[in-house]
Design an enzyme around this catalytic site. Structure first.
Site, PDB file in Angstrom:
ATOM      1  N   ASP A 161      -6.607  -4.296  -5.020  1.00 38.29           N
ATOM      2  CA  ASP A 161      -5.895  -4.858  -3.945  1.00 38.29           C
ATOM      3  C   ASP A 161      -6.344  -6.622  -3.850  1.00 38.29           C
ATOM      4  O   ASP A 161      -6.622  -6.736  -2.563  1.00 38.29           O
ATOM      5  CB  ASP A 161      -6.250  -3.985  -2.801  1.00 38.29           C
ATOM      6  CG  ASP A 161      -5.529  -4.650  -1.621  1.00 38.29           C
ATOM      7  OD1 ASP A 161      -4.662  -5.382  -1.736  1.00 38.29           O
ATOM      8  OD2 ASP A 161      -5.921  -4.102  -0.615  1.00 38.29           O
ATOM      9  N   GLU A 217       0.752  -1.255  -0.057  1.00 38.65           N
ATOM     10  CA  GLU A 217      -0.136  -0.056  -0.037  1.00 38.65           C
ATOM     11  C   GLU A 217       0.845   1.114  -0.054  1.00 38.65           C
ATOM     12  O   GLU A 217       0.465   2.312  -0.105  1.00 38.65           O
ATOM     13  CB  GLU A 217      -0.943   0.118   1.226  1.00 38.65           C
ATOM     14  CG  GLU A 217      -2.256  -0.864   1.025  1.00 38.65           C
ATOM     15  CD  GLU A 217      -2.160  -2.155   0.599  1.00 38.65           C
ATOM     16  OE1 GLU A 217      -1.597  -3.068   1.312  1.00 38.65           O
ATOM     17  OE2 GLU A 217      -2.514  -2.517  -0.530  1.00 38.65           O
ATOM     18  N   ASN A 267      -1.142  -7.666  -3.956  1.00 39.40           N
ATOM     19  CA  ASN A 267      -1.509  -6.816  -4.701  1.00 39.40           C
ATOM     20  C   ASN A 267      -0.510  -6.007  -5.301  1.00 39.40           C
ATOM     21  O   ASN A 267       0.776  -6.132  -4.901  1.00 39.40           O
ATOM     22  CB  ASN A 267      -2.702  -6.034  -4.227  1.00 39.40           C
ATOM     23  CG  ASN A 267      -2.155  -5.374  -3.083  1.00 39.40           C
ATOM     24  OD1 ASN A 267      -2.097  -5.867  -1.946  1.00 39.40           O
ATOM     25  ND2 ASN A 267      -1.561  -4.015  -3.234  1.00 39.40           N
TER      26      ASN A 267
HETATM   27 CA    CA Z   1      -3.080  -4.891   0.025  1.00 41.66          CA
END
Ligand code: CA
Length: 715
Positions: free
Chosen positions: A336, A212, A291
């Site tokens: 994600d 992230e 992701n």
């Molecule tokens: Ca993630």
């Protein structure tokens, strides 16, 4: 397509609306999905298990196949109603607790937030030792999803723990003394570790998190005895040139060409942050890959492409890290949709043939059954409502992606199910060979994806390439309540052969605990609402429940000592859901957070102390200040740098204190000394001076105070 809910189609046209309408869409979808209840019937015609009863819980997922199924049956359907608390231990942190304990040789080893380790006498709960790796509080800001830890690994008298700040540490299992410690990540980058190490053939396997924020994912193997790095496998291509790693050849040959114009500033993601499994006969190590980073593919790989090995399962040789096969579940992931969710290995009879399978229910909403010898797809069916595809093409194994889901190219907001929290997140499943069913905790949480038109990399902020400020919940209670009503959680007992749910149990909201099945015919699970329950594995009938006083997300285990069976679970609410979704998460849990280890037995005699009530009386907020422009600027900064922990729209989910009611927010000097000066960094609140000015900090304060007043008026 064999659908879980054949009557509910893909709602087309969702993405073409403006973002201002997206909340109404959530409620429309929520209403649609409420129709999706279904009831099935169990079966019990499976021969009994031949596994020896050793009484221990030796590995993270119980065994190398990660079944989370125990052959113990002293506690069973006929007597579970009499299960009582045997002992409990109050943990010293009330942040999220996600650990699976290990029980070997009469000792229970578990972990708590901030990567602390505890060892107990498993029968009495007497504390034997603790180990605190002293993770600096300032490292908290590097994590997307709470300062959690999912547990230790243990072999040959050694306990292995990976810490939030990237270290891998070996401890003496008898004393807790440190034997060796290695740093596994570049501390200058936003890497963290929350996952439990796995042990295979004398090696400790550990990945990391940080997709992230912008990192490049990899898996490392260290020698168990010495802590020396044996090999490393990068899951995505790096900058030009080789890494001198096990992944070099396959990245150049296979993965590299699937990335188109990846800038050097892009780490790419693909972090290996949770799941692994191992088949000793095939000598294959299975690794779940995360992701893309940033989520927005137009930034990450401007020319598109599958972006291998994002959102894939990799099969590697554990001795060398050599690539054997991969299966990518979400090509070109931009939602994600990690493939890091729990994997279970089993041998199933499918179409009259014995198949060696790997089963996974990743975030993207499909339950995959793969042939684990070669990675070929056997089946993929939706275990939850999903809107991002019209199904999986069985010829190619690829999803037929809804073009409207491609928000990074269309530039239009996309509201998706599953959302970025996944139809199933990290919370482990369980597989019972008695029923042939896989039990999984399912979430229904729609989330919007809105492209950031002005994206710039930041050091102390998420780097998703999404405009989260535009996705913030408004103060209007009627909208908040409608969205809350649409949040769902359930147990799905999935039949991987018949490719459908055998039964489901609806729970109060999403983000419930991991699963454990036993030969006693029981399924144990804690809930977000703070109950610890036992169900009949055949039909989901609830047979026992214990009020645990706090939300539970961790999975239980069971073991026996001296012929007596125990069930143990780490209690404590937390993780990304309450931190990020804030008040919305109180649909699932609105209790004070109290973290404990709870252990049960049929003759238990312990009692929990009475629970303190949740504070509901707060001082009025200070008067609003600042221009509209200042508040809007603060809203954008809050969404990038603060909301991930302090909650969407400055509403806390109950794990961290309410900023809206904070005395610090009322005082510009105090605020500055915390946000810029790092006054509370030991408590986990880092300084944001790296990419925030004092004016930025004051704009955030203006937004916090504005939101506090808005909420007061709305109530
Ligand atoms: Ca993630």
């Amino acid at each position: 397509m064999k659908g879980l809910h054949p009557g509910v189609g893909v709602p087309h046209g969702v993405a073409s609306v403006r973002h201002t309408e997206s909340r109404a869409i959530i409620s429309a979808i929520a209403a649609l999905f409420m129709l999706g209840l279904m009831v099935g019937c169990g079966r019990s015609d499976v021969p009994p298990l031949a596994t020896a009863k050793r009484g221990e819980w030796q590995r993270h997922g119980f065994d190398l196949s990660e079944t989370r199924y125990s052959p113990l049956d002293s506690i069973n359907r006929s007597n579970v109603a009499g299960l009582k608390l045997a002992w409990f231990y109050d943990l010293d942190t009330n942040r999220g607790q996600e650990a699976t304990p290990i029980m070997v040789g009469g000792k229970l080893f578990t972990t708590s937030a901030w990567s602390k380790v505890q060892a107990f006498d498993a029968a009495t709960g007497a504390l034997q030792w603790t180990f605190d790796p002293k993770v600096p509080g300032s490292a908290g800001v590097k994590g997307c999803c709470d300062v959690v830890n999912r547990g230790v690994a243990l072999e040959n008298g050694r306990v292995f723990i990976a810490t939030f700040d990237g270290r891998l540490i070996a401890l003496d299992a008898d004393t807790g003394q440190m034997l060796w410690s290695v740093q596994t990540v570049d501390e200058g980058q936003p890497y963290t570790i929350t996952g439990a190490p796995r042990l295979v053939k004398g090696k400790v396997l550990i990945g990391n998190s940080g997709a992230e924020y912008g990192v490049r994912g990899y898996l490392s193997a260290y020698d168990m005895a010495t802590g020396k790095l044996a090999w490393r496998f990068y899951t995505v291509p790096g900058k030009a040139g080789k890494d001198g790693a096990a992944s070099d050849a396959i990245l150049e040959r296979l993965a590299g060409p699937t990335w188109k114009g990846k800038p050097d500033s892009v780490g790419g993601g693909g972090t290996v942050w949770d799941s692994m499994a191992y088949d000793p006969k095939l000598d294959l190590l299975y690794v779940g890959v995360g992701n893309g980073s940033p989520w927005n593919q137009a930034i990450r790989s401007p020319g598109g492409g599958d972006n291998l090995f994002l959102a894939s399962i990799l099969a590697l040789r554990p001795d060398t890290g050599e690539y054997v096969w991969h299966y990518q579940e979400t090509p070109g992931d931009q939602w994600d949709y990690t493939a890091t969710q729990h994997m279970i290995l089993a041998d199933l009879t499918i179409g009259g043939k014995q198949r060696k399978v790997l089963m996974q229910a990743p975030k993207n909403g499909f339950f995959y059954v793969l042939d684990r010898t070669n990675g070929k797809l056997i089946s993929a069916d939706p275990y939850v409502h999903q809107t991002w595809t019209s199904g999986i093409d069985m010829k190619t194994g690829r999803p037929r992606i809804n073009p409207q889901a491609n928000y990074s190219r269309t530039g239009k907001p996309w509201l998706s199910l599953p959302g970025f929290l996944g139809g199933h997140n990290w919370h482990p499943m369980a597989f019972s060979p008695q029923t042939g069913l896989v039990y999984l905790p399912v979430n229904e949480i729609a989330t919007p994806y809105i492209r950031d038109e002005h994206f710039a990399w930041k050091k102390r902020a998420n780097n998703l390439g999404l405009d989260l400020a535009k996705a913030t919940m408004p103060a209007d209670r009627s909208i908040v309540n409608v969205v809350k009503a649409g949040l769902k959680g359930r147990i799905v007992a999935w039949d991987p052969v018949r490719r459908r749910a055998a039964w489901t149990v609806e729970l109060g909201g999403p983000w419930n605990g991991g699963m454990m099945a036993t030969a006693g015919g029981l399924l144990f699970q804690g809930t977000a609402a703070g109950d610890f329950n036992a169900y009949d594995v055949r039909d989901g009938r609830k047979l026992w429940s214990f009020p645990a006083q706090s939300g539970i997300v961790a999975p239980p285990i069971t073991y026996s000592v001296g012929g007596k069976q125990y069930v143990s679970v780490v209690v404590g609410w937390g993780g990304v859901y309450p931190l990020l979704l804030g008040e919305l998460a109180k649909k699932s849990n609105d209790r004070p957070n109290r973290s404990r280890v709870l252990t049960f037995a049929l003759d238990g005699k312990a009692m929990l102390p009475d629970q303190a009530p949740l504070a509901t009386d707060f001082p009025p907020p200070p008067p609003s200040f600042g221009t509209d422009q200042q508040v809007a600027h603060g809203a954008g900064l809050y969404a990038r740098s603060c909301g991930g922990c302090h909650g969407d729209g400055v509403r806390s989910g109950g794990v961290l204190p309410e900023l809206r009611h904070s005395a610090v927010a009322a005082d510009p000097n105090a605020w500055r000394s915390v946000v810029i000066g790092g006054l509370l960094q030991d408590q986990g609140m880092a300084s944001f001076a790296a990419d925030m000015t004092e004016r930025d900090a004051e704009a955030i304060r203006a937004y916090v105070v504005f939101r506090a007043n808005q909420d007061k008026a709305a109530r």
